[in-house]
Design a protein around this motif. Sequence first.
Motif, PDB file in Angstrom:
ATOM      1  N   LEU A 159      -5.622  -5.821  10.952  1.00  0.00           N
ATOM      2  CA  LEU A 159      -6.912  -5.114   9.978  1.00  0.00           C
ATOM      3  C   LEU A 159      -8.431  -5.266  10.509  1.00  0.00           C
ATOM      4  O   LEU A 159      -8.374  -4.356   9.983  1.00  0.00           O
ATOM      5  CB  LEU A 159      -6.583  -6.419   8.672  1.00  0.00           C
ATOM      6  CG  LEU A 159      -5.561  -5.831   7.366  1.00  0.00           C
ATOM      7  CD1 LEU A 159      -5.461  -7.177   6.237  1.00  0.00           C
ATOM      8  CD2 LEU A 159      -5.519  -4.145   7.629  1.00  0.00           C
ATOM      9  N   ASP A 163      -8.829   3.512  -1.008  1.00  0.00           N
ATOM     10  CA  ASP A 163      -9.299   3.299  -2.955  1.00  0.00           C
ATOM     11  C   ASP A 163     -10.725   3.641  -3.795  1.00  0.00           C
ATOM     12  O   ASP A 163     -10.520   3.150  -4.669  1.00  0.00           O
ATOM     13  CB  ASP A 163      -8.597   2.435  -3.458  1.00  0.00           C
ATOM     14  CG  ASP A 163      -7.242   2.169  -3.322  1.00  0.00           C
ATOM     15  OD1 ASP A 163      -5.961   3.703  -2.993  1.00  0.00           O
ATOM     16  OD2 ASP A 163      -6.374   0.424  -2.396  1.00  0.00           O
ATOM     17  N   CYS A 164     -11.224   3.388  -2.538  1.00  0.00           N
ATOM     18  CA  CYS A 164     -12.864   3.284  -3.609  1.00  0.00           C
ATOM     19  C   CYS A 164     -13.291   5.001  -3.584  1.00  0.00           C
ATOM     20  O   CYS A 164     -13.041   5.952  -2.786  1.00  0.00           O
ATOM     21  CB  CYS A 164     -13.507   3.191  -2.138  1.00  0.00           C
ATOM     22  SG  CYS A 164     -13.641   1.042  -1.868  1.00  0.00           S
ATOM     23  N   THR A 171     -10.378  -2.207  11.967  1.00  0.00           N
ATOM     24  CA  THR A 171     -11.308  -2.071  11.999  1.00  0.00           C
ATOM     25  C   THR A 171     -12.730  -2.340  12.813  1.00  0.00           C
ATOM     26  O   THR A 171     -13.724  -1.322  13.026  1.00  0.00           O
ATOM     27  CB  THR A 171     -11.752  -3.203  10.814  1.00  0.00           C
ATOM     28  OG1 THR A 171     -11.489  -3.951   9.953  1.00  0.00           O
ATOM     29  CG2 THR A 171     -13.990  -3.285  10.157  1.00  0.00           C
ATOM     30  N   TRP A 194     -15.170  -6.427   2.089  1.00  0.00           N
ATOM     31  CA  TRP A 194     -16.711  -4.800   2.111  1.00  0.00           C
ATOM     32  C   TRP A 194     -17.788  -5.040   2.630  1.00  0.00           C
ATOM     33  O   TRP A 194     -18.857  -5.716   1.272  1.00  0.00           O
ATOM     34  CB  TRP A 194     -16.001  -4.508   0.330  1.00  0.00           C
ATOM     35  CG  TRP A 194     -14.016  -4.640   0.427  1.00  0.00           C
ATOM     36  CD1 TRP A 194     -13.553  -4.914  -0.349  1.00  0.00           C
ATOM     37  CD2 TRP A 194     -13.246  -3.545   0.829  1.00  0.00           C
ATOM     38  NE1 TRP A 194     -12.358  -4.796  -0.051  1.00  0.00           N
ATOM     39  CE2 TRP A 194     -11.933  -3.750   0.417  1.00  0.00           C
ATOM     40  CE3 TRP A 194     -13.577  -2.446   2.351  1.00  0.00           C
ATOM     41  CZ2 TRP A 194     -11.199  -3.748   1.409  1.00  0.00           C
ATOM     42  CZ3 TRP A 194     -12.076  -1.523   2.347  1.00  0.00           C
ATOM     43  CH2 TRP A 194     -11.204  -2.284   1.953  1.00  0.00           C
ATOM     44  N   LEU A 252     -10.704   2.572   6.452  1.00  0.00           N
ATOM     45  CA  LEU A 252      -9.873   2.299   6.077  1.00  0.00           C
ATOM     46  C   LEU A 252      -8.676   2.320   5.522  1.00  0.00           C
ATOM     47  O   LEU A 252      -8.541   2.882   4.054  1.00  0.00           O
ATOM     48  CB  LEU A 252      -8.745   0.559   6.500  1.00  0.00           C
ATOM     49  CG  LEU A 252     -10.582  -0.274   7.417  1.00  0.00           C
ATOM     50  CD1 LEU A 252      -9.983  -1.864   7.946  1.00  0.00           C
ATOM     51  CD2 LEU A 252     -10.384   0.377   8.979  1.00  0.00           C
ATOM     52  N   CYS A 253      -7.117   3.574   5.496  1.00  0.00           N
ATOM     53  CA  CYS A 253      -6.680   3.936   4.460  1.00  0.00           C
ATOM     54  C   CYS A 253      -5.347   3.959   5.633  1.00  0.00           C
ATOM     55  O   CYS A 253      -5.032   4.042   6.747  1.00  0.00           O
ATOM     56  CB  CYS A 253      -6.994   5.066   4.563  1.00  0.00           C
ATOM     57  SG  CYS A 253      -8.053   6.448   6.004  1.00  0.00           S
ATOM     58  N   HIS A 254      -3.947   4.775   4.491  1.00  0.00           N
ATOM     59  CA  HIS A 254      -2.785   4.235   4.621  1.00  0.00           C
ATOM     60  C   HIS A 254      -1.600   5.342   3.984  1.00  0.00           C
ATOM     61  O   HIS A 254      -0.665   5.333   4.766  1.00  0.00           O
ATOM     62  CB  HIS A 254      -1.829   2.982   4.834  1.00  0.00           C
ATOM     63  CG  HIS A 254      -2.384   2.085   3.578  1.00  0.00           C
ATOM     64  ND1 HIS A 254      -3.210   1.291   3.309  1.00  0.00           N
ATOM     65  CD2 HIS A 254      -1.207   1.995   2.555  1.00  0.00           C
ATOM     66  CE1 HIS A 254      -2.334   1.731   1.238  1.00  0.00           C
ATOM     67  NE2 HIS A 254      -1.390   1.791   1.543  1.00  0.00           N
ATOM     68  N   ARG A 294     -13.584  -0.294  -6.248  1.00  0.00           N
ATOM     69  CA  ARG A 294     -12.116  -0.024  -5.688  1.00  0.00           C
ATOM     70  C   ARG A 294     -11.475  -1.144  -6.689  1.00  0.00           C
ATOM     71  O   ARG A 294     -12.293  -1.965  -7.327  1.00  0.00           O
ATOM     72  CB  ARG A 294     -11.972  -0.493  -4.126  1.00  0.00           C
ATOM     73  CG  ARG A 294     -11.736  -2.040  -3.996  1.00  0.00           C
ATOM     74  CD  ARG A 294     -12.059  -2.129  -2.620  1.00  0.00           C
ATOM     75  NE  ARG A 294     -10.287  -1.990  -2.592  1.00  0.00           N
ATOM     76  CZ  ARG A 294      -9.133  -2.314  -2.797  1.00  0.00           C
ATOM     77  NH1 ARG A 294      -9.428  -4.161  -2.571  1.00  0.00           N
ATOM     78  NH2 ARG A 294      -8.467  -2.096  -2.102  1.00  0.00           N
ATOM     79  N   LYS A 295     -10.087  -0.487  -7.271  1.00  0.00           N
ATOM     80  CA  LYS A 295      -9.909   0.221  -6.590  1.00  0.00           C
ATOM     81  C   LYS A 295      -9.868   1.595  -8.590  1.00  0.00           C
ATOM     82  O   LYS A 295      -9.218   0.670  -9.125  1.00  0.00           O
ATOM     83  CB  LYS A 295      -8.416   0.080  -6.390  1.00  0.00           C
ATOM     84  CG  LYS A 295      -7.805  -0.958  -5.696  1.00  0.00           C
ATOM     85  CD  LYS A 295      -5.999  -1.102  -5.905  1.00  0.00           C
ATOM     86  CE  LYS A 295      -5.855  -1.940  -4.285  1.00  0.00           C
ATOM     87  NZ  LYS A 295      -4.433  -1.688  -4.407  1.00  0.00           N
ATOM     88  N   SER A 340     -11.987   1.364   1.067  1.00  0.00           N
ATOM     89  CA  SER A 340     -10.951   1.550   1.515  1.00  0.00           C
ATOM     90  C   SER A 340     -10.631   2.955   0.580  1.00  0.00           C
ATOM     91  O   SER A 340     -11.309   3.672   0.057  1.00  0.00           O
ATOM     92  CB  SER A 340     -10.100   0.679   0.598  1.00  0.00           C
ATOM     93  OG  SER A 340      -9.866   0.570  -0.626  1.00  0.00           O
ATOM     94  N   ASP A 379      -3.768   3.507   8.852  1.00  0.00           N
ATOM     95  CA  ASP A 379      -2.491   2.936   9.380  1.00  0.00           C
ATOM     96  C   ASP A 379      -1.129   3.117  10.710  1.00  0.00           C
ATOM     97  O   ASP A 379      -0.856   4.286  10.091  1.00  0.00           O
ATOM     98  CB  ASP A 379      -1.650   2.783   8.376  1.00  0.00           C
ATOM     99  CG  ASP A 379      -0.949   0.789   8.629  1.00  0.00           C
ATOM    100  OD1 ASP A 379      -0.611   1.019   9.438  1.00  0.00           O
ATOM    101  OD2 ASP A 379      -0.912   0.379   7.889  1.00  0.00           O
TER     102      ASP A 379
END
Length: 525
Positions: A73, A100-101, A77, A185, A9-11, A270-271, A98, A36
């Motif tokens: 969300l 950020d991971c 998923t 997660w 999942l990313c934006h 993360r993050k 995500s 997103d």
Amino acid sequence: MARIAFILLCHKDPKGVVAQANRLTASGDYVSIHFDARANLRDFELIRSELADNPSVVFAAKRWKCGWGEWSLVGATLEAVRAAVASFPLATHFYMLSGDCMPIKSAEYAHAFLDAEDCDYIENFDFFESDWIKTGFKEERLIYRHWFNERTQPKRFYASYELQKRFKITRQIPSDIQVRIGSQWWCLRRQTVERVLEFCASRPDVMRFFATTWIPDETFFQTVVPHVVPRKELRPRTLTYLVFTDYGMPVTFYNDHYDLLMGQNYLFARKISPEALRLRERLGALWAAEGVHFPISNEATGLFRFLTGRGRVGRRFAPRFWETDGTLGRENSLRLIVSKKWHIAKRLTEAIRTHTDIPAVDYLFNEAEARLPDLGGVENTVSKRHRHRKALLRLLFEQFDANRLVICLDPSGMHLIQDLASDKTDTRVLLIDSHFDDDYLRGHIGRVGLAGPETSEEVIERLLPTVRADLEHEAERLRDIEFTSFHSIAPWRSAEDNAVQIARFLDVMPEMGRELASTQFLFAE
């Protein structure tokens, strides 16, 4: 061998998403991406074009406009999960990530870890009985319907909530569902994911319920998975390492956290800061590495709590409200022995009890057994003593029928020392100075949970200077406070000097000071 389909999942950060997808699929794994729908369309087109030739990457068929705390969300998923299930029949595990991971283990290690046990990894704690939710809405998340986003539509969110609350418009949780909560997660086996999707198709009532639940990404999978999988096949933990601050915000990791992250018993973290380019580069290379040994120490969370828990000197704590006007009595005298090495302080209190008529107790605010008399139950637990500390001390003065009392305190409890020293009673402080050699520091690191039996010597060596400086700083802070009556003794001082300090501290004759200072093995380790 395990083959992982990562649900990504990313934006933002299209270049980072492309790099992450290429890195994860290079190990023989798969990636299903949900980008997103609120994000920049050109960013999404860039990702699609860059990954168009990668057969191990698939995109969710529907892009949701995601909002924090919303059903969107979970919807996003599920879309990514459906795409992964359909596109990657060889995937054995599905792992939520995500943008950020980053991996903190190699793919080789991750595959072996998942092969070792046939189970699912997902936090799932009882929603009502656990203390997973620290502040804010709890039951209100479920019994009221939430159509608006608290962050983007706060007025509508709270107006809707207040109307439902005022007119008692509540709803029932589906009767056969036990709501559970945990981190979003997770890592689930293929058969588990397929059962979850079957459940979603067969239970529209549950889907409707969670669609208007507040923050359902913390409850939906956490509730459904235990409903369709035997509990013995579940491990209530996440494989993604994250730490939260006191304000509920995730801690961000930077370039100097590489070794620390590698030692945690997790597969991803993360993050990771987008500015930590060197850390991202090293972790990215780590995923492709082979034959790497990972000594697990798990000291990162304890170290974070230890360092941030020091607070801002003089500002972290305030007096308990019921003690604002409390006092120990002007006629009484409280004597505080402050020592990091508890065994030395206890030898001194034992000598005081033996050779004088001054009552002395040990670390009553730190350990259950502190040589306390029976006070009718108020002394039973350390937490209860802290809550009513001045009331406890007044009881001790009365119980001992004395106007002098000696207690032991750890120098880390600076707020407690200052609170007692500010009382109207006559308060005196005796600091027992100490050297902290490496053996003592290693023991201290273990006692406070900064390291475990599996922590490598290299990690402990890195901790030693930090811990030594912190312990020395505690004593310096104590000296900086202008106590009305401050004394100190140390093993490197002469017996006569120590005797003078003890005699003044206790207000006893010089001969008694010498008797106490010459206590056998007083400073022995």
